[in-house]
Enzyme design. Structure first.
Site, mmCIF file in Angstrom:
data_model
loop_
_atom_site.group_PDB
_atom_site.id
_atom_site.type_symbol
_atom_site.label_atom_id
_atom_site.label_comp_id
_atom_site.label_asym_id
_atom_site.label_seq_id
_atom_site.Cartn_x
_atom_site.Cartn_y
_atom_site.Cartn_z
ATOM 1 N N ARG A 56 -15.863 -26.688 -35.212
ATOM 2 C CA ARG A 56 -14.747 -26.057 -34.508
ATOM 3 C C ARG A 56 -13.841 -25.233 -35.410
ATOM 4 O O ARG A 56 -13.469 -24.109 -35.067
ATOM 5 C CB ARG A 56 -13.867 -27.117 -33.809
ATOM 6 C CG ARG A 56 -14.349 -27.517 -32.458
ATOM 7 C CD ARG A 56 -13.982 -28.955 -32.210
ATOM 8 N NE ARG A 56 -14.753 -29.761 -33.120
ATOM 9 C CZ ARG A 56 -15.950 -30.249 -32.843
ATOM 10 N NH1 ARG A 56 -16.467 -30.077 -31.669
ATOM 11 N NH2 ARG A 56 -16.633 -30.935 -33.740
ATOM 12 N N THR A 57 -13.451 -25.806 -36.530
ATOM 13 C CA THR A 57 -12.431 -25.110 -37.326
ATOM 14 C C THR A 57 -12.970 -23.771 -37.821
ATOM 15 O O THR A 57 -12.335 -22.732 -37.659
ATOM 16 C CB THR A 57 -11.966 -25.998 -38.490
ATOM 17 O OG1 THR A 57 -11.534 -27.244 -37.939
ATOM 18 C CG2 THR A 57 -10.810 -25.364 -39.236
ATOM 19 N N HIS A 112 -4.234 -31.115 -42.357
ATOM 20 C CA HIS A 112 -5.046 -30.182 -41.563
ATOM 21 C C HIS A 112 -4.096 -29.432 -40.623
ATOM 22 O O HIS A 112 -4.081 -29.659 -39.416
ATOM 23 C CB HIS A 112 -6.096 -30.972 -40.783
ATOM 24 C CG HIS A 112 -7.192 -30.157 -40.187
ATOM 25 N ND1 HIS A 112 -7.116 -28.788 -40.030
ATOM 26 C CD2 HIS A 112 -8.404 -30.527 -39.697
ATOM 27 C CE1 HIS A 112 -8.242 -28.361 -39.460
ATOM 28 N NE2 HIS A 112 -9.038 -29.395 -39.256
ATOM 29 N N LYS A 170 -22.982 -23.704 -58.913
ATOM 30 C CA LYS A 170 -23.238 -23.407 -60.330
ATOM 31 C C LYS A 170 -22.092 -23.896 -61.208
ATOM 32 O O LYS A 170 -22.079 -23.665 -62.413
ATOM 33 C CB LYS A 170 -23.378 -21.890 -60.530
ATOM 34 C CG LYS A 170 -24.501 -21.253 -59.753
ATOM 35 C CD LYS A 170 -24.498 -19.748 -60.044
ATOM 36 C CE LYS A 170 -25.509 -19.012 -59.208
ATOM 37 N NZ LYS A 170 -25.309 -17.551 -59.315
ATOM 38 N N ARG A 218 -11.667 -24.900 -46.459
ATOM 39 C CA ARG A 218 -11.783 -26.361 -46.297
ATOM 40 C C ARG A 218 -12.432 -26.927 -47.546
ATOM 41 O O ARG A 218 -13.416 -26.374 -48.046
ATOM 42 C CB ARG A 218 -12.637 -26.688 -45.070
ATOM 43 C CG ARG A 218 -13.030 -28.151 -45.005
ATOM 44 C CD ARG A 218 -13.637 -28.514 -43.688
ATOM 45 N NE ARG A 218 -12.635 -28.507 -42.622
ATOM 46 C CZ ARG A 218 -12.853 -28.972 -41.403
ATOM 47 N NH1 ARG A 218 -14.019 -29.471 -41.080
ATOM 48 N NH2 ARG A 218 -11.899 -28.939 -40.484
HETATM 49 C C1 NCD Z 1 -11.262 -33.005 -37.913
HETATM 50 C C2 NCD Z 1 -11.276 -32.786 -39.416
HETATM 51 O O1 NCD Z 1 -12.116 -32.038 -39.927
HETATM 52 O O2 NCD Z 1 -10.427 -33.377 -40.049
HETATM 53 N N1 NCD Z 1 -12.077 -32.109 -37.228
HETATM 54 C C3 NCD Z 1 -11.586 -30.876 -36.907
HETATM 55 O O3 NCD Z 1 -11.221 -30.095 -37.749
HETATM 56 N N2 NCD Z 1 -11.482 -30.573 -35.605
HETATM 57 C C4 NCD Z 1 -11.458 -34.414 -37.519
HETATM 58 C C5 NCD Z 1 -12.683 -35.142 -37.992
HETATM 59 O O4 NCD Z 1 -13.512 -34.606 -38.721
HETATM 60 O O5 NCD Z 1 -12.810 -36.303 -37.607
#
Ligand code: NCD
Length: 304
Positions: free
Chosen positions: A51-52, A129, A80, A101
């Site tokens: 999703r993100t 997040h 690397k 991320r």
């Molecule tokens: C979450 C995350 O990555 O922290 N997912 C997300 O970004 N929607 C929650 C999770 O991974 O459980």
């Protein structure tokens, strides 16, 4: 130049503005469809995501911009041994903004010190997040009609669940908020987060049983037990099914409860709950894209 590393980098007024902008995009998508023409978003994902990453990419594309990036570290020079700093300096030559991320807490912040372009934290380890929280806030505002006067239950892995930490830091700024934290002792909210509540005089309780409190909640924020953050697989297996929200539990809840989940779900919500009108998690996914559109516009100082 502004980054978004922590939800507290935005004032409450700015968050409210982003929600208003997201709602305007929902109502008038045409007005915004070319505003990012010529701009590029780089998505640097050193950890898995559906999703993100895709909602960031969809957001940029819907605004008429373009996207580049990688979705796993093995396909980048991280494999690397390149440092995050060198990676962002490089990507800064190709793109206008970065969504990153990383499994290490603080990596996006370290990147921001050397980056020539804005960095958005798209999840750093078990820490923060902020863009999931923007998504969650718009969901709560649309589903409940307000962000004040709410009893918010957070259930599951409150220790490693970064979305919960950011959500707490955002929701505690609204009026008359009470938190109910539902977790096994091993997965309690970290002390550094609880301390911010104590200092601000925000009320919270910690409990272990969902059944005892579900009937008191306006919002129930379910979370996945974060397997990838455990040091010990046995401990994960013992805790992974601590909570399962099913049809019977939903009978104990209020008629106007809103059930949120950042997703991905493993076992913690039965698929039978999906048809309950109180299950908001797939609508929540949709809101995420609009909030990311609003955020990209703000950080790149782009107008419709
Ligand atoms: C979450 C995350 O990555 O922290 N997912 C997300 O970004 N929607 C929650 C999770 O991974 O459980």
């Amino acid at each position: 130049m502004r980054h978004l590393l922590d939800i507290r980098d935005l004032s409450t007024a700015e968050i409210d503005e982003l929600m208003d902008r997201a709602e305007d995009i929902i109502d008038n998508p045409k007005k915004y469809s070319e505003c990012m023409h010529g701009k590029k978003l780089a998505t640097l994902f050193f950890e898995p995501s559906t999703r993100t990453r895709l909602s960031f990419e969809a957001a940029m594309l819907e605004l008429g911009g373009s996207v580049l990036g990688f979705s796993e570290p093995n396909s980048s020079s991280a494999a690397k041994g390149e440092s995050v700093g060198d990676t962002v300096r490089t990507v800064g030559c190709y793109a206008d903004i970065i969504a990153m991320r990383h499994p290490r807490e603080g990596a996006p912040m370290a990147a921001s010190f050397v980056s020539p372009i804005p960095i958005i934290n798209a999840g750093d380890g078990g820490h923060n997040h902020p863009t999931q929280t923007l998504t969650d806030l718009l969901t709560i505002r649309r589903e409940k009609g307000r962000l004040n006067q709410l009893v918010i239950g957070c259930c599951g892995d409150l220790k490693f669940g970064r979305t919960v930490h950011s959500l707490i830091h955002a929701m505690m700024r609204y009026k008359s908020i009470r938190f109910v934290f539902i977790s096994p002792k091993e997965l309690r909210v970290p002390d550094y987060v609880l301390e911010t509540l104590q200092k601000a005089g925000v009320s919270y309780v910690e409990v272990e049983k969902l059944d005892d409190v579900i009937g008191t909640l306006d919002v129930l924020y379910m979370t996945r037990v974060q397997r990838e953050r455990f040091f010990n697989e046995e401990e994960y297996l013992r805790l992974k099914d601590s909570y399962i929200l099913d049809v019977d539990k939903m009978k104990l809840a209020r008629k106007d409860l809103a059930v949120l989940h950042p997703l991905p779900r493993v076992n913690e919500i039965s698929v039978k709950v999906d048809d309950d009108p109180r299950a908001c998690y797939f609508r929540q996914v949709a809101y995420g894209k609009y909030m990311r559109e609003a955020l990209l516009m703000k950080l790149l100082e782009v107008e419709a």
